[in-house]
Design a protein around this motif. Sequence first.
Motif, short mmCIF file in Angstrom:
data_model
loop_
_atom_site.label_atom_id
_atom_site.label_comp_id
_atom_site.label_asym_id
_atom_site.label_seq_id
_atom_site.Cartn_x
_atom_site.Cartn_y
_atom_site.Cartn_z
N ALA A 165 0.97 -1.20 0.06
CA ALA A 165 0.07 0.14 0.04
C ALA A 165 0.89 1.41 -0.10
N VAL A 166 0.68 2.22 -0.97
CA VAL A 166 1.33 3.30 -0.71
C VAL A 166 0.24 4.42 -0.43
N VAL B 179 3.22 -1.11 4.03
CA VAL B 179 2.75 -0.08 3.99
C VAL B 179 4.00 1.06 3.61
N HIS B 180 3.72 1.68 2.76
CA HIS B 180 4.67 2.97 2.35
C HIS B 180 4.18 4.15 2.41
N VAL B 181 4.83 4.92 3.09
CA VAL B 181 4.03 6.68 2.84
C VAL B 181 4.89 7.34 1.85
N MET B 182 4.31 8.09 0.76
CA MET B 182 4.85 9.13 -0.02
C MET B 182 4.70 10.63 0.51
N MET B 183 5.90 11.10 0.44
CA MET B 183 5.79 12.59 0.44
C MET B 183 6.94 13.14 -0.18
N LYS C 142 1.47 -3.43 8.05
CA LYS C 142 0.09 -2.88 8.39
C LYS C 142 -0.21 -2.14 9.19
N THR C 143 0.57 -2.12 10.69
CA THR C 143 0.60 -1.41 11.75
C THR C 143 0.98 0.16 11.39
N LEU C 144 1.61 0.23 10.46
CA LEU C 144 2.08 1.60 10.16
C LEU C 144 0.93 2.36 9.68
N GLU D 240 -3.68 6.36 10.73
CA GLU D 240 -5.10 6.63 10.95
C GLU D 240 -5.22 7.34 12.52
N ALA D 241 -4.65 6.73 13.49
CA ALA D 241 -4.50 7.23 14.85
C ALA D 241 -4.03 8.62 14.84
N LYS D 242 -3.10 8.88 14.32
CA LYS D 242 -2.12 9.84 14.72
C LYS D 242 -2.08 11.04 13.54
#
Lengths: 430, 261
Positions: free
Chosen positions: B35-36, B218-222, B232-234, B239-241
């Motif tokens: 997931a990105v 899970v990857h985060v793009m910026m 998946k915990t990322l 979602e929480a923070k």
Amino acid sequence: MTEPITNVNANLVEELTARHGEPDWLKARRQQAWRSFETMPVPRLEKTDLRGRAWDFGPFPAATGAAVPQPLAQLEAALGDQAAVFIQDGTVTRVQVPEALRARGVVVMDLHSAAKTEPERVQQLLGRAVADDENRWSALNAALWHGGVYVRIPRGVQLEDPIHIIHSESEQARGGMPRVLIVAEPLSRAEVVEVYGETGQAAGSYVHSAVTEVIAEDGAQLRIGVVTQYRKGPTHFFTRRAVLAKDASVDWVFGDIGDGFSVGLVESRLDGDGSRSVAQGFGFGYGRQHLDLTASMQHRGRFSESDIRLFGVLRQRANSVFRSSTHMHRGAVAAGSEQHDRVLMLDATARADAIPMLLIDENDVSRCAHAASVGKIDPTQVYYLMSRGIPEKTAVQMIIWGYLQPIVDALPSQAVRDWVTQVLERKLAE
Amino acid sequence: MAAPHLVIEDLHVVVEGKEIVRGLNLEIRGGEIHAVMGPNGTGKSTLASALMGHPKYEVTQGRVTLDGQDVLAMSVDERARAGLFLAMQYPAEVPGVSNANFIRTALNSIRGEGNEIPVMKFHRMLQEKMRQLNMDPSFAERYLNEGFSGGEKKRNEILQMSMLEPRIAILDEIDSGLDIDALRIVADGVNSLRSPERGFLIITHYQRLLQYIVPDYVHVMMQGRIVKSGDKTLAEELEAKGYDWLKKELGIEDETVGAQA
């Protein structure tokens, strides 16, 4: 300016009249129309230069020795014993009417005969939708039409199967003057489809003027298909007009799949209250095709409704003008109309104009809108199809075919649809 | 067929003169779901379009290979035939081309000449897949995406994916504009395609989708690149923070592309 007309041609009216043993009223009308033709100037058209075009025609022999051109022979074979009239080089060669149609009083015959068997009707209706002196080419047709077709659907008769009118012209043709008169009596319903196929190279610069008149009486419903394969060489004029009485409905479906030079009009006169008409047409230009097409709706009836949808695909050095015109005359209260013109240019050498026209003399119309565009194929559509593995060439063909198919599908007669589909698919694959 | 292996190395993508993807690395193997995620304007959809070969997206640097083959040298249709699939955020409408005709032409293009699917078999398969996606049978004969609602378009993308059975499927914000029922149907469609012979790249703005399609990575793009990767915990943490937490942690002030340019 009028070109000198040779004596040979001046005798054509007498020759045709004598050949078909036509009544005096018809002879007088032909002579009158001939005088109109001789005196009317060549019109100056906004987008089509007629100055260099010759007006050659004739002689018109009584019988043709030419064979039916191959592509049309296929269509003929596919028609089987369906209702059909075949005209070859201006001569009606065959009229086939299934017994079931005869039994219901449907008349399909050549127009020369109809002038004798139904003289009052023909005298009254011939020229009602397209006047003999409307313009130079309608005058020429009124003077010299031959190999004409007459169709009459009696009151209340509703036909399931289409009636075919197949005109073919070989290289022996010396200009064509086809004329079709379709009369739909009150509450009748029918589909008629005309095909004009030309093959071979015409020897000279002949003039070809086709007139189709459609009379839709109260509550009659007609679908009229016209497919032309005009070849290069001659100058083709066509005038096709329907006159609609109260609650009548006429759907035009027409298209040109040739590379000829043509100027023409498809028009509905919505005289009757509650009448409705749709004109959907396509042009598929290639080579040095020139098409100057006007689709027109003349609203006089209250609550009359119309739509015009024109679609052009132009390749190579084709040059087309797609004009859609809606005229809301005073009194056309609550009438409505829409126009959609779309032209796709596949080659940079093609030229096109899409010209929408709205003329509104009545204050109280319900809707009147138009949209027109000329452009290339949408690259995002091509990308989308390609992204699923479809090669670019196929994708482009699918998109073009997507525009043409709904119109082709609206043509009456499976045999004609198959024929047109075959021609277009072959052209698209080139 | 062996499990696919997609490798993206140092990818740079320019759109209309502006660099949107700036040195992105990612590796996807058969059986994996990546997931990105990321806020709007960080280059996620650009990545998807560039991988598929959209003509407006120009790759200026980097390499992309599928099973060692150079993807960037392929035309769009060749990429599809090699096994890439992109479920688009805004698929084009093509009037006059029926959905069934489109999908059959695509499927036969991928299967290749002489290996075309029999017409009856195709229609049975299509109707079966449409039933699974809760699509009305009439969608087969409707013109491609014309007049479809947002949700119907998304389902139609998944329908195509399940018919074409790609080796690497990229889903670009397939969840946007879907209500919860539609989302569940779409997710079921994706999950039913999970296989060791297929890898997924799922681009999403929200964690919601990932409750239904559980990712392996899970990857985060910026700012046009991947700034953080995890399991998946990322996604749950985000979602929480919220993304602000991550921005603070990474010292990023403006996450969108071009802020620093």
